[in-house]
Design an enzyme around this catalytic site. Structure first.
Site, PDB file in Angstrom:
ATOM      1  CG  ASP A 107       9.652   1.377  -9.603  1.00  0.00           C
ATOM      2  OD1 ASP A 107      10.544   1.989 -10.213  1.00  0.00           O
ATOM      3  OD2 ASP A 107       9.826   0.260  -9.081  1.00  0.00           O
ATOM      4  CG  ASP A 165      14.183   3.962 -10.846  1.00  0.00           C
ATOM      5  OD1 ASP A 165      14.500   4.118  -9.649  1.00  0.00           O
ATOM      6  OD2 ASP A 165      14.201   2.861 -11.412  1.00  0.00           O
ATOM      7  CD  GLU A 166      12.199   2.831  -5.875  1.00  0.00           C
ATOM      8  OE1 GLU A 166      11.148   2.373  -5.376  1.00  0.00           O
ATOM      9  OE2 GLU A 166      13.249   2.162  -5.978  1.00  0.00           O
TER      10      GLU A 166
END
Length: 420
Positions: A111, A201-202
């Site tokens: 993350d 973003d993860e």
């Protein structure tokens, strides 16, 4: 959006659940103060009289009424139940689930740290060390300096300013985020070519094969990967290492044995479990479940209300058992593709239509790049009252161009109807 002129309520009229709701869905974000009592009080005070406050109060009332119905259903369901018999059946199911535990795979959840804010810092180093939020009307993220004041994603800008008067607001730059996301994901794919993105973003990775091939421990492998991300993007990433796709908080490695996993899960807030949002959190709390350990305590109630809460899912949560299969979403599995924007309230019809055209153009670009078409177009929009509405239309042919998405879909028609 500025607070309206609705009459303010006395603090005695505020419920604890409303205050918590006003605090927003991101109150567990990294960098926030552990005790947010004073922050939540300020948010509640600053919200009074606003459309945001009225909308959250309405939702809180509706959810409270729903919970009261569930409590009544619980009392009726428990009448005449042979508790020992139900406990024995659930305990047997726990034994069966435990026998299915697989500790052979190394799953990593990665993350990016305050991703949008971190990207903005790369383009504007003058923001370093200053409290700033990304987004105008509603924040998409906040810097760690801003989070110390209680500012976080999903928060209206005027509330954020009340918490942090010196807060700097910067506009979203989605093209920058997409570019940096692609670079980060390319690094992740070196460690697992079948990695599964879970957003810009993860992602989830299975690094078992890579670790064995390179003679690395799980911890060493993840450290190497994080260094590679930073070296190539100047961005930092946090990671949780476990035998399955449960999501630990921050940088952490759970020992690969059943006892350690169950001990970790025992005191974990039910809200930390993927798939359990604010609504389900309150529903579970209504029957006494605040932590994963509480699931076992209240296993009889969950069993008799299986259709309401999902017995097997919650028992697996209690045990810390989840899927350890990591793979990208297959084309035939994908149900939808979309684009969205967060911006300040727009009152001008032409500006709203222009914004819709921009979104349609972005969606066409994504669909063209991946070879997608669709027959059902859905519009989800939020008014300045913070009420969310959804409209959809299904066609007898597939559409994918921006002209079709905009003109033939419910987009323009919905705006036209709203302004008439």
């Amino acid at each position: 959006m500025e607070p309206g002129s609705e009459p303010q309520l006395d603090s005695s009229q505020e419920t604890e659940t409303l205050v918590k709701r006003l605090a927003g869905p991101s109150s567990g974000k990294a960098g926030l103060a552990l005790d947010q009592t004073e922050i939540n009080r300020i948010i509640a005070e600053a919200s009074k009289g606003s459309k945001f406050y009225d909308n959250e109060k309405r939702k809180d009332k509706e959810l409270t009424e729903r919970i009261n119905r569930i409590k009544k259903e619980k009392d009726e369901s428990m009448r005449g139940v042979d508790i020992r018999k139900v406990e024995a059946a659930v305990d047997q199911l726990l034994v069966q689930l435990e026998a299915q535990r697989d500790l052979s795979q190394i799953i990593v959840h990665v993350d990016m740290d305050a991703f949008f804010a971190s990207v903005e810092l790369l383009y504007n180093p003058e923001l370093a060390g200053k409290p700033f939020g990304v987004g105008r009307g509603v924040l998409t993220t906040a810097s760690y300096e801003a989070r110390k004041y209680g500012v976080r994603s999903g928060m209206p800008g005027f509330i954020a300013k009340k918490l942090c008067p010196d807060l700097i607001l910067v506009s979203n730059n989605f093209s920058r985020y997409a570019e940096m996301s692609a670079k980060v994901m390319n690094v992740f794919r070196r460690y697992d070519s079948n990695m599964c993105p879970a957003g810009s973003d993860e992602a989830y990775l299975n690094i078992t094969e890579y670790s064995v091939m390179h003679g690395l421990t799980a911890e060493a492998c993840v450290q190497e990967m994080r260094k590679a991300v930073h070296a190539e993007t100047q961005l930092s990433v946090s990671a949780g290492i476990a035998p399955n796709k449960n999501k630990p908080n921050g940088q952490f490695q759970i020992p690969f044995d059943s006892a350690s996993i169950k001990a970790f899960m025992h005191h974990l807030s039910i809200r930390k479990v993927p798939g359990i949002g604010r609504v389900n959190e309150r529903l579970l709390e209504s029957i006494g479940i605040k932590t994963c350990g509480d699931i076992y305590t209240h296993r009889v109630v969950i069993s008799v209300m299986d259709k309401r809460f999902g017995l097997k899912f919650l028992l697996q949560t209690h045990l810390g058992i989840a899927s350890n299969i990591v793979e990208p979403h297959l084309r035939e599995e994908r149900k939808s593709i979309g684009a969205e924007r967060t911006f300040s309230s727009l009152g001008d019809k032409e500006k709203v239509l222009q914004k819709l055209q921009e979104i349609a153009a972005e969606l066409e670009k994504d669909m063209s790049r991946n070879g997608w078409t669709g027959r059902t177009v859905t519009l989800k929009y939020k008014l300045d009252t913070y009420q969310v509405f959804t409209r959809a239309k299904t066609f007898d042919r597939y559409v994918f161009t921006k002209e079709e998405l905009y003109l033939v879909s419910p987009l323009a028609a919905c705006v036209q109807y709203y302004y008439e």
